[in-house]
Design a protein around this motif. Structure first.
Motif, short mmCIF file in Angstrom:
data_model
loop_
_atom_site.label_atom_id
_atom_site.label_comp_id
_atom_site.label_asym_id
_atom_site.label_seq_id
_atom_site.Cartn_x
_atom_site.Cartn_y
_atom_site.Cartn_z
N ARG A 56 -0.71 24.34 64.81
CA ARG A 56 -1.22 23.43 65.83
C ARG A 56 -2.73 23.31 65.67
O ARG A 56 -3.40 24.29 65.39
N ASN A 57 -3.22 22.12 65.84
CA ASN A 57 -4.66 21.87 65.70
C ASN A 57 -5.33 21.98 67.06
O ASN A 57 -5.20 21.09 67.90
N PRO A 58 -6.09 23.07 67.33
CA PRO A 58 -6.77 23.21 68.62
C PRO A 58 -8.15 22.57 68.64
O PRO A 58 -8.87 22.71 69.64
N PHE A 59 -8.54 21.89 67.56
CA PHE A 59 -9.88 21.34 67.46
C PHE A 59 -9.88 19.84 67.77
O PHE A 59 -8.83 19.23 67.99
N ASP A 60 -11.05 19.25 67.71
CA ASP A 60 -11.20 17.82 68.04
C ASP A 60 -11.31 16.94 66.80
O ASP A 60 -11.61 15.76 66.92
N VAL A 61 -11.09 17.52 65.63
CA VAL A 61 -11.17 16.78 64.38
C VAL A 61 -9.95 17.14 63.54
O VAL A 61 -9.32 18.18 63.77
N PRO A 62 -9.57 16.32 62.56
CA PRO A 62 -8.44 16.66 61.69
C PRO A 62 -8.66 17.99 60.98
O PRO A 62 -9.78 18.34 60.60
N LEU A 63 -7.58 18.72 60.79
CA LEU A 63 -7.66 20.11 60.34
C LEU A 63 -6.82 20.32 59.08
O LEU A 63 -5.74 19.74 58.92
N GLU A 64 -7.33 21.20 58.19
CA GLU A 64 -6.51 21.77 57.13
C GLU A 64 -6.39 23.26 57.39
O GLU A 64 -7.40 23.96 57.49
N ALA A 65 -5.17 23.75 57.51
CA ALA A 65 -4.91 25.17 57.78
C ALA A 65 -4.34 25.82 56.54
O ALA A 65 -3.45 25.27 55.89
N THR A 66 -4.84 27.03 56.22
CA THR A 66 -4.34 27.82 55.09
C THR A 66 -3.80 29.14 55.62
O THR A 66 -4.47 29.81 56.42
N TYR A 67 -2.60 29.51 55.18
CA TYR A 67 -1.98 30.76 55.63
C TYR A 67 -1.51 31.52 54.40
O TYR A 67 -0.70 31.01 53.61
N ILE A 68 -2.02 32.74 54.22
CA ILE A 68 -1.63 33.63 53.13
C ILE A 68 -0.68 34.67 53.72
O ILE A 68 -1.06 35.40 54.64
N ILE A 115 1.61 22.20 50.98
CA ILE A 115 1.89 22.75 49.66
C ILE A 115 2.14 24.25 49.79
O ILE A 115 1.47 24.94 50.57
N ALA A 116 3.15 24.74 49.07
CA ALA A 116 3.51 26.17 49.07
C ALA A 116 3.38 26.69 47.64
O ALA A 116 3.97 26.13 46.72
N GLU A 117 2.60 27.77 47.47
CA GLU A 117 2.33 28.34 46.15
C GLU A 117 2.57 29.84 46.17
O GLU A 117 2.35 30.51 47.18
N GLU A 118 2.98 30.37 45.02
CA GLU A 118 3.15 31.82 44.85
C GLU A 118 1.95 32.37 44.09
O GLU A 118 1.62 31.89 43.00
N ASP A 119 1.30 33.40 44.65
CA ASP A 119 0.17 34.04 43.99
C ASP A 119 0.51 35.41 43.43
O ASP A 119 -0.14 35.89 42.51
N ARG A 120 1.47 36.06 44.02
CA ARG A 120 2.06 37.29 43.52
C ARG A 120 3.55 37.20 43.84
O ARG A 120 3.96 36.37 44.64
N PRO A 121 4.39 38.06 43.24
CA PRO A 121 5.81 37.98 43.60
C PRO A 121 6.08 38.11 45.08
O PRO A 121 7.11 37.63 45.56
N ASP A 122 5.14 38.72 45.83
CA ASP A 122 5.35 38.87 47.27
C ASP A 122 4.19 38.32 48.11
O ASP A 122 4.11 38.61 49.30
N VAL A 123 3.31 37.51 47.52
CA VAL A 123 2.20 36.90 48.25
C VAL A 123 2.21 35.40 47.99
O VAL A 123 2.17 34.97 46.84
N PHE A 124 2.25 34.62 49.08
CA PHE A 124 2.36 33.17 48.98
C PHE A 124 1.27 32.54 49.85
O PHE A 124 0.75 33.15 50.78
N THR A 125 0.94 31.29 49.51
CA THR A 125 -0.05 30.54 50.28
C THR A 125 0.54 29.18 50.65
O THR A 125 1.10 28.50 49.81
N ILE A 126 0.39 28.83 51.93
CA ILE A 126 0.75 27.49 52.40
C ILE A 126 -0.51 26.83 52.92
O ILE A 126 -1.28 27.44 53.68
N ARG A 127 -0.73 25.59 52.49
CA ARG A 127 -1.80 24.76 53.05
C ARG A 127 -1.16 23.54 53.71
O ARG A 127 -0.28 22.91 53.12
N VAL A 128 -1.62 23.25 54.91
CA VAL A 128 -1.15 22.07 55.64
C VAL A 128 -2.37 21.24 56.00
O VAL A 128 -3.27 21.73 56.69
N GLY A 129 -2.42 20.02 55.50
CA GLY A 129 -3.63 19.21 55.65
C GLY A 129 -3.44 17.99 56.52
O GLY A 129 -2.35 17.43 56.64
N ASN A 130 -4.54 17.58 57.15
CA ASN A 130 -4.60 16.42 58.04
C ASN A 130 -3.71 16.58 59.27
O ASN A 130 -2.96 15.68 59.65
#
Length: 794
Positions: A56-68, A115-130
């Motif tokens: 959820r975007n709690p800000f007043d501008v468009p957001l890109e969130a990254t979750y590792i 986008i969902a990416e694998e960085d290690r066999p057990d570490v992943f990154t998701i980025r959600v933009g705009n």
């Protein structure tokens, strides 16, 4: 003048629930990740899992969130979906560089994307933009995972937090690969992608967690269900977490039932081939102990502080006590240096009562301290195990919290041939991916210990594995079933109490049997024939594909970089995510002009059982992220591992002069390559730096800049009619030929230009278009000097 101060009544000064340093709150919340929901369907020795993350975007501008975030290290991620504003966008699995390019283009054009990416066999990154102000976006991952089984019990383990990792090496110049707190180094070139910022204790529970597992024993009798670290509620066959649990430790269920020897045959949709899953319950005859050489390597670094160090000492002592007089052994302990018992020396010694007592005495005095320099002690251990005439065993006791996994596997992989490597992972958020990969090279066992209560059970398992196996030299052949050669990988050995599980591929009809052969403890031939039965379980195929990909990735990490194209093709063919591919979901609607104006890397919990920093960052760094300009660089703060007795030291002053505060007397400044931990509560936990200075970026010469522009224009023209696209390709070929000539010639560009300008009507325009796009992508993925850029920077 004297002012009288009226004391507060008790009801006026009650603490706010979950309040603490770093508890930052805006009117709409404080962080973009709002919820994590995990739903698992456990059937026999496999689980199908659906992970839903709500942003959820709690800000007043468009957001890109990254979750590792973590996922089970042996899980196969097979689907990805983004949902927002009533729209559903299915993710597409692509080569990683292409997926990133699609995501970046969509974001720059103001469209939603994930986008969902694998960085290690057990570490992943998701980025959600705009994500537009006030909007909620949901992303869903679908995965299948196998369940390890031993002594009548299967274990369903689902990790929930990426723990801080020790990052060795010298920091690299240029653009960082990610937005984490650690800089990329020569030993861990993607360190900034696997080091999410960490919340200070006392921060309000930022994420609503729900987790439920429905259990189907698959026709077997389920005797008992146990949860190790969380409070759960059981209703029928469903086990659920109690509300209010935090994402700070692994979720673990142990399911007691009896496995049976079986062969499941799962045909593909087209029926020409299929996947099999073989389970063989071992014979009950006890093994005959053979003399062996054992090297025990114990991690005593700062991250092992507290109960982990106590458990590690107990585990190491138990291993020493299991040795017999015919064995030889050595004990190495390490942090930033490697030590051994003074009274035993650095080499192998006889496992006599006296020597075992001296080793246990040494282990009892060890305390946690320093960094996790793991490569040197493992190299020393392998050097000690050089006698091929003896059974050679290496046991590593650690939490595995390092970032240079690939470096270690590359240096040790080929040298582990003939050595059985067992790992004991001690933590509530252990680095299971690395420990499993290491044991895969050494054909051993990874045992995870999440509490002292579970230590005895884990050590019984390791004890059996250190002993001699029941059946060795295994081979598998079909009996009426056409097995695909080389599809099963290494078969390992059969150990008491540990069923052997083998996945592979077959051709033709889903009928027939397999014969497993080997040698027993006396060297006599041993075999078992298992008749197959046709089943409809697609998880068998994806679990096999993930195991195959992991084997190929480990060979790549060990130095065989020629495997990259094979890994990508395999991942795309079977639809399973790996480190060289990524799932990308792109919406067609434009929702934000000019892309996101604010970027946030989601902070994660400090793992349960870890000690908090003794001091908080300067209070001037505590500010609501919504008030910070999006273009302002985030102040960077780091914690170093401390001397024995404390887990961390305070951070050095931030680099940004606008936020700089005196570090105070006695605060050390981290040296190059020193271990660093994210500073809780500071702005760099809420803000991701949007722009870096041009000097820090990897330089792009005009040649590559022109190619990038041509690729962007090519993609933008993809919707033209066929005849217009053919004319566009001819014009593109002319421009590329001129570009190559201007720079003194370029064979690949000249070849592409000839194909595009040939005007051959027999060549389909779609084929030409794909050729142009693929060639330009490939050229752009190469760094200076023509080398292909690392997959984590494409």
């Amino acid at each position: 003048m004297i002012d009288h101060i009226t004391p507060l009544r008790p009801d006026e000064c009650e603490p706010v629930p979950d309040a603490g340093l770093g508890a930052l709150v805006t009117e709409r919340g404080n962080l973009p990740l709002e919820s994590v929901d995990v739903t698992a369907d456990v059937t026999g020795l496999a689980a199908g899992v659906r992970v839903t993350q709500g942003f959820r975007n709690p800000f007043d501008v468009p957001l890109e969130a990254t979750y590792i975030f973590p996922l089970p290290d042996r899980a196969a991620v097979t689907a990805f979906r983004m949902e927002a504003d009533g729209r559903v966008v299915e993710g597409v699995l692509k080569e990683r560089g292409q997926a990133r390019a699609d995501y970046d283009q969509a974001i720059s054009e103001g469209r939603r994307a994930a986008i969902a990416e694998e960085d290690r066999p057990d570490v992943f990154t998701i980025r959600v933009g705009n994500i537009v102000p006030g909007e909620r976006v949901t992303v869903r991952l679908t995965l299948d995972q196998p369940l390890p089984y031993e002594d009548g019990a299967a274990t369903f383990r689902f990790p929930l937090v990426v723990a801080p990792r020790y990052i060795p090496g010298t920091p690299l110049d240029g653009d960082q690969a990610g937005g984490g707190w650690a800089p990329d180094t020569d030993a861990v070139p993607d360190a900034s992608r696997i080091t999410p910022p960490v919340l200070l204790p006392g921060f309000p529970n930022p994420v609503r967690l729900s987790l439920a597992a429905t259990i189907d024993a698959g026709g077997l009798e389920l005797r008992e269900v146990r949860s190790s670290l969380h409070t759960v509620v059981r209703e029928g066959n469903t086990v659920q977490l109690q509300p209010g649990e935090r994402l700070d430790r692994d979720f673990i269920l142990r399911l007691a039932f009896d496995a049976s020897t079986s062969l499941s045959l799962v045909p593909d949709g087209e029926g020409a081939e299929g996947t099999f899953a073989l389970t063989v319950v071992p014979p009950e005859a006890p093994p005959t102990a053979a003399p062996k050489d054992v090297v025990l390597v114990l991690d005593r670094s700062g991250s092992m502080t507290g109960w982990k160090m106590v458990a590690a000492r107990r585990a190491a002592a138990r291993i020493v006590d299991t040795l017999t007089s015919g064995d030889r052994f050595a004990v190495l302990s390490f942090d930033t240096v490697v030590e051994h018992p003074e009274r035993l020396g650095a080499g192998l010694v006889e496992a006599s009562d006296r020597n075992r007592y001296r080793a246990v005495e040494h282990l009892a005095r060890l305390e946690a301290r320093g960094g996790t320099e793991m490569l040197q002690p493992l190299e020393q251990a392998v050097a000690l195990l050089g006698d091929p005439s003896r059974d050679r065993v290496l046991v590593l006791v650690t939490d595995g919290q390092i970032g240079n996994e690939d470096q270690i596997l590359e240096r040790l992989g080929a040298r582990l041939a003939g050595v059985r490597v067992h790992t004991v992972g001690i933590d509530r958020a252990v680095n299971a991916g690395f420990l499993s990969r290491l044991t895969g090279f050494g054909k051993g066992r990874c045992e995870l210990v999440e509490s002292e209560d579970q230590l005895d059970e884990a050590m019984e398992n390791i004890h059996r594995r250190i002993g001699s196996p029941l059946v060795t030299d295994l081979s598998l052949k079909g009996d009426g079933l056409d097995l695909v050669p080389g599809a099963t990988g290494h078969l390992g050995a059969v150990y008491p109490g540990v069923p052997l599980t083998v996945h592979g591929r077959y051709r033709g009809d889903a009928s027939g049997a397999v014969v497993l052969s080997g040698l027993d403890t006396a060297g006599r031939p041993w075999e078992q024939r298992v008749i197959g039965s046709r089943t409809d379980n697609p998880a068998v195929r994806s679990i096999w594909a993930r195991a195959r990909l992991r084997m190929l990735e480990d060979r790549y990490a060990a130095g065989d970089h020629s495997l990259e194209e094979e890994i990508i093709a395999f991942s795309l063919r079977y639809g399973v995510l790996c480190r060289f591919t990524a799932f990308v979901a792109v919406d067609t609607h434009v929702v934000a002009e000019g892309g996101p104006q604010h970027k946030v890397v989601q902070p994660v919990e400090l793992p349960s059982g870890w000690q908090a920093p003794p001091a908080a960052p300067p209070m001037s760094l505590m500010a609501a992220p919504a008030l910070m300009p999006a273009s302002m660089p985030a102040p960077r703060a780091a914690f170093r591992m401390a001397a024995p007795g404390s887990a961390f030291t305070p951070p050095p002053a931030p680099a940004s002069a606008e936020f700089a505060e005196p570090a105070g007397p006695g605060v050390p400044t981290p040296a190059a390559g020193a271990p660093a931990y994210g500073a809780g509560g500071s702005i760099d936990w809420m803000e991701h730096e949007q722009e870096r200075s041009a000097a820090a970026r990897e330089p792009l010469d005009p040649f590559r800049e022109q190619l990038a522009e041509e690729l962007r224009r090519l993609r933008a023209a993809a919707s033209l009619r066929a005849e217009d696209r053919r004319r566009y390709l001819a014009d593109l070929g002319t421009r590329l030929a001129g570009l190559a000539a201007h720079h003194g010639g370029h064979a690949e560009l000249e070849a592409l230009a000839r194909d595009l300008t040939a005007g051959d009507p027999a060549v389909d325009v779609d084929t030409l278009w794909q050729l142009a796009e693929h060639t330009l992508e490939t050229l752009l993925q190469r760094g200076p000097g023509g080398k292909r850029r690392p997959f984590w920077k494409r």
